[in-house]
Write a protein that holds these residues in place. Structure first.
Motif, PDB file in Angstrom:
ATOM      1  N   PRO A 177       5.980  10.196 -10.998  1.00 47.01           N
ATOM      2  CA  PRO A 177       4.864  10.691 -10.128  1.00 47.01           C
ATOM      3  C   PRO A 177       3.803   9.585  -9.776  1.00 47.01           C
ATOM      4  O   PRO A 177       3.102   9.843  -8.672  1.00 47.01           O
ATOM      5  N   TYR A 178       3.970   8.355 -10.219  1.00 46.38           N
ATOM      6  CA  TYR A 178       3.155   7.397  -9.566  1.00 46.38           C
ATOM      7  C   TYR A 178       3.858   6.071  -9.569  1.00 46.38           C
ATOM      8  O   TYR A 178       3.429   5.109  -8.877  1.00 46.38           O
ATOM      9  N   ASN A 179       4.794   5.608 -10.546  1.00 44.97           N
ATOM     10  CA  ASN A 179       5.021   4.287 -10.937  1.00 44.97           C
ATOM     11  C   ASN A 179       6.352   4.105  -9.878  1.00 44.97           C
ATOM     12  O   ASN A 179       7.327   3.610 -10.475  1.00 44.97           O
ATOM     13  N   ASP A 180       6.103   4.108  -8.650  1.00 52.73           N
ATOM     14  CA  ASP A 180       7.212   4.203  -7.745  1.00 52.73           C
ATOM     15  C   ASP A 180       6.805   3.530  -6.494  1.00 52.73           C
ATOM     16  O   ASP A 180       5.978   4.253  -5.915  1.00 52.73           O
ATOM     17  N   VAL A 181       7.357   2.546  -5.877  1.00 54.52           N
ATOM     18  CA  VAL A 181       6.746   2.073  -4.523  1.00 54.52           C
ATOM     19  C   VAL A 181       6.985   2.854  -3.441  1.00 54.52           C
ATOM     20  O   VAL A 181       6.066   3.046  -2.589  1.00 54.52           O
ATOM     21  N   ASP A 182       7.961   3.517  -3.348  1.00 56.13           N
ATOM     22  CA  ASP A 182       8.257   4.625  -2.458  1.00 56.13           C
ATOM     23  C   ASP A 182       7.221   5.624  -2.607  1.00 56.13           C
ATOM     24  O   ASP A 182       6.748   6.208  -1.372  1.00 56.13           O
ATOM     25  N   VAL A 183       6.868   6.059  -3.727  1.00 58.53           N
ATOM     26  CA  VAL A 183       5.857   7.336  -3.945  1.00 58.53           C
ATOM     27  C   VAL A 183       4.553   6.673  -3.429  1.00 58.53           C
ATOM     28  O   VAL A 183       3.891   7.391  -2.725  1.00 58.53           O
ATOM     29  N   ILE A 184       4.176   5.269  -3.876  1.00 61.10           N
ATOM     30  CA  ILE A 184       2.726   4.680  -3.666  1.00 61.10           C
ATOM     31  C   ILE A 184       2.834   4.762  -2.040  1.00 61.10           C
ATOM     32  O   ILE A 184       1.832   5.116  -1.447  1.00 61.10           O
ATOM     33  N   ALA A 185       3.688   4.072  -1.183  1.00 58.67           N
ATOM     34  CA  ALA A 185       3.923   4.088   0.216  1.00 58.67           C
ATOM     35  C   ALA A 185       3.421   5.538   0.544  1.00 58.67           C
ATOM     36  O   ALA A 185       2.731   5.609   1.848  1.00 58.67           O
ATOM     37  N   GLY A 186       4.216   6.382   0.201  1.00 59.52           N
ATOM     38  CA  GLY A 186       3.851   7.870   0.659  1.00 59.52           C
ATOM     39  C   GLY A 186       2.295   8.125   0.644  1.00 59.52           C
ATOM     40  O   GLY A 186       1.714   8.773   1.467  1.00 59.52           O
ATOM     41  N   GLN A 187       1.792   8.088  -0.539  1.00 65.41           N
ATOM     42  CA  GLN A 187       0.410   8.186  -0.669  1.00 65.41           C
ATOM     43  C   GLN A 187      -0.552   7.415   0.289  1.00 65.41           C
ATOM     44  O   GLN A 187      -1.651   7.876   0.588  1.00 65.41           O
ATOM     45  N   GLY A 188      -0.069   6.227   0.181  1.00 70.27           N
ATOM     46  CA  GLY A 188      -0.788   5.368   1.215  1.00 70.27           C
ATOM     47  C   GLY A 188      -1.011   5.975   2.692  1.00 70.27           C
ATOM     48  O   GLY A 188      -1.917   5.289   3.302  1.00 70.27           O
ATOM     49  N   GLY A 191      -4.558   6.770   3.618  1.00 69.42           N
ATOM     50  CA  GLY A 191      -5.263   5.585   4.152  1.00 69.42           C
ATOM     51  C   GLY A 191      -5.035   5.383   5.789  1.00 69.42           C
ATOM     52  O   GLY A 191      -6.203   5.099   6.316  1.00 69.42           O
ATOM     53  N   LYS A 192      -4.090   5.300   6.092  1.00 63.09           N
ATOM     54  CA  LYS A 192      -3.895   5.110   7.556  1.00 63.09           C
ATOM     55  C   LYS A 192      -4.500   6.316   8.465  1.00 63.09           C
ATOM     56  O   LYS A 192      -5.043   6.023   9.096  1.00 63.09           O
ATOM     57  N   GLU A 193      -4.455   7.534   8.151  1.00 58.75           N
ATOM     58  CA  GLU A 193      -4.972   8.782   8.420  1.00 58.75           C
ATOM     59  C   GLU A 193      -6.562   8.642   8.491  1.00 58.75           C
ATOM     60  O   GLU A 193      -7.110   8.756   9.679  1.00 58.75           O
ATOM     61  N   ILE A 194      -7.054   7.883   7.360  1.00 62.27           N
ATOM     62  CA  ILE A 194      -8.621   7.852   7.313  1.00 62.27           C
ATOM     63  C   ILE A 194      -8.976   6.957   8.328  1.00 62.27           C
ATOM     64  O   ILE A 194     -10.145   7.279   9.155  1.00 62.27           O
ATOM     65  N   LEU A 195      -8.473   5.677   8.353  1.00 64.30           N
ATOM     66  CA  LEU A 195      -8.533   4.585   9.524  1.00 64.30           C
ATOM     67  C   LEU A 195      -8.598   5.085  10.788  1.00 64.30           C
ATOM     68  O   LEU A 195      -9.252   4.692  11.634  1.00 64.30           O
ATOM     69  N   GLY A 216      -1.997   3.359  -3.082  1.00 60.22           N
ATOM     70  CA  GLY A 216      -1.223   3.369  -1.701  1.00 60.22           C
ATOM     71  C   GLY A 216      -2.480   3.003  -0.930  1.00 60.22           C
ATOM     72  O   GLY A 216      -2.493   2.439   0.229  1.00 60.22           O
ATOM     73  N   ILE A 217      -3.643   3.889  -1.267  1.00 59.58           N
ATOM     74  CA  ILE A 217      -4.586   3.937  -0.216  1.00 59.58           C
ATOM     75  C   ILE A 217      -5.231   2.720  -0.052  1.00 59.58           C
ATOM     76  O   ILE A 217      -5.446   2.055   0.996  1.00 59.58           O
ATOM     77  N   ALA A 218      -5.566   1.853  -1.271  1.00 61.58           N
ATOM     78  CA  ALA A 218      -6.256   0.709  -1.453  1.00 61.58           C
ATOM     79  C   ALA A 218      -5.491  -0.578  -0.853  1.00 61.58           C
ATOM     80  O   ALA A 218      -5.824  -1.320  -0.050  1.00 61.58           O
ATOM     81  N   ARG A 219      -4.363  -0.502  -1.025  1.00 68.84           N
ATOM     82  CA  ARG A 219      -3.599  -1.516  -0.463  1.00 68.84           C
ATOM     83  C   ARG A 219      -3.382  -1.520   0.905  1.00 68.84           C
ATOM     84  O   ARG A 219      -3.440  -2.570   1.678  1.00 68.84           O
ATOM     85  N   TYR A 220      -3.353  -0.426   1.386  1.00 67.91           N
ATOM     86  CA  TYR A 220      -3.229  -0.477   3.031  1.00 67.91           C
ATOM     87  C   TYR A 220      -4.466  -0.708   3.574  1.00 67.91           C
ATOM     88  O   TYR A 220      -4.605  -1.499   4.598  1.00 67.91           O
ATOM     89  N   VAL A 221      -5.577   0.188   3.314  1.00 72.43           N
ATOM     90  CA  VAL A 221      -7.020   0.047   3.768  1.00 72.43           C
ATOM     91  C   VAL A 221      -7.338  -1.608   3.690  1.00 72.43           C
ATOM     92  O   VAL A 221      -7.908  -1.950   4.610  1.00 72.43           O
TER      93      VAL A 221
END
Length: 352
Positions: A177-188, A191-195, A216-221
């Motif tokens: 549910p969270y410990n997966d880079v593809d899952v994290i990228a999806g949640q990120g 962040g793209k939509e917010i910016l 995901g959000i923090a790394r992208y933003v």
């Protein structure tokens, strides 16, 4: 001077997890590109949720503008569909094996529903492991879809560990549910939509459980706009990631019952989200149960929106000290809207 224990700035103790950061450095550096790829991959399957200006929240502080990212109106009622679709789309593109064997996942409810939705679209069978005591409303939603639900352990980490072991025994893919880079990228992609919608945002408040969403959000933003303050929000009754970052290692701490059941429970050992939270989350706010409940009712009264406890928790983090955000443009991530009618009726009886 004593500090407020519910709003504590923690400096990441790099010496305690420097080796872990080094091991994940390549993944961290590639996560922004992975998020952009995820956005292109999943956008036809999900909603671009509204970023709604909140007059009543903005009026609580001087010269402050507050926007709510309504992931509560996302497909399946939660942000989790983003990571689930990104992961399952990548698995399905790798071959037909996963479509025949299916996947196993662990969830407190929302991630399971997201995997089932994505799996149904892509023709991938899903088995969901949940901890005993999982929210009845969310468990029933899974059962109503005809999903195989396995109850194991008293904490989400116990369910996750058993699900991972079962996947190995059955030679199936395990989707964390969270410990997966593809899952994290999806949640990120949030962040793209917010910016895109609010490029001059000053602060983003994000709910934290296992840390996939805020990672995901923090790394992208932070890559695109480093000046944006990322604030992690957790319930006082279940604050494992906060305590882990403060300690410099993942800690084992008992979680008490909380309205924010979507963020409750422990964090898997060696989770990639831990170093991401330690490096990219600027501040933390802890929220008590009354503050969560009142925030849920606030959304119903003032915005006519139904949100679950994890979303109320993040709104409550702003509402407990709005003066902290004076003069700033703030985005609060309302992560989901899956709350049972009995729980909502109880909160209405308490706070109206």
């Amino acid at each position: 001077m004593e500090c407020d224990p519910t709003s504590i700035k923690t400096e990441p103790p790099f010496t305690d997890y420097d080796a872990q950061l080094t091991a994940y450095r390549e993944t961290m550096e590639s996560l922004v590109q992975r998020t952009l790829e995820a956005h292109g991959r999943i956008q036809q399957y999900i909603y671009k949720t509204p970023l709604t200006y909140s007059i009543p929240l903005s009026k609580q502080s001087i010269d402050c503008k507050v926007f709510i990212k309504l992931e509560s109106e996302q497909l399946t009622g939660s942000f989790k569909i983003r990571g689930a679709f990104n992961k399952l789309l990548k698995l399905s593109s790798a071959g037909d094996v996963v479509k025949h064997s299916g996947i196993i996942t662990a969830s407190s409810g929302n991630h399971g529903m997201a995997c089932v939705e994505a799996g149904g679209t892509l023709g991938i069978p899903v088995t969901v492991y949940c901890q005993r005591g999982v929210d009845e409303h969310k468990k029933q939603a899974l059962l109503d879809r005809g999903v195989r639900v396995v109850l194991h352990g008293n904490d989400c980490v116990e369910a996750e560990n058993e699900a991972r072991a079962a996947a190995m025994r059955e030679q199936k893919e395990y989707v964390s549910p969270y410990n997966d880079v593809d899952v994290i990228a999806g949640q990120g992609t949030i962040g793209k939509e917010i910016l895109e919608s609010c490029p001059d945002v000053d602060c983003i408040l994000v709910p934290v459980g296992g840390g996939g969403l805020i990672s995901g959000i923090a790394r992208y933003v932070k890559q695109v706009r480093p000046s944006v303050e990322i604030i992690g929000c957790q319930p006082q009754n279940s604050k494992v990631m906060f305590e882990s970052v403060k300690a410099g290692r993942i800690v084992l701490e008992e979680s008490l019952d909380t309205l924010s059941e979507g963020t409750a429970g422990g964090v898997e050992e060696n989770s990639i989200t831990f170093p991401l939270c330690a490096e990219y989350v600027d501040d933390w706010i802890l929220v008590d149960e009354e503050e969560i409940g009142k925030a849920i009712i606030f959304m119903l009264q003032h915005h006519h929106k139904v949100v679950e406890g994890a979303a109320g928790m993040t709104l409550g983090a702003y509402m407990k000290n709005p003066e902290r955000f004076s003069g700033k443009k703030v985005v609060v991530v309302a992560c989901g809207g899956n709350i049972g009618i009995d729980k909502l009726k109880h909160l209405l009886s308490l706070y109206t």
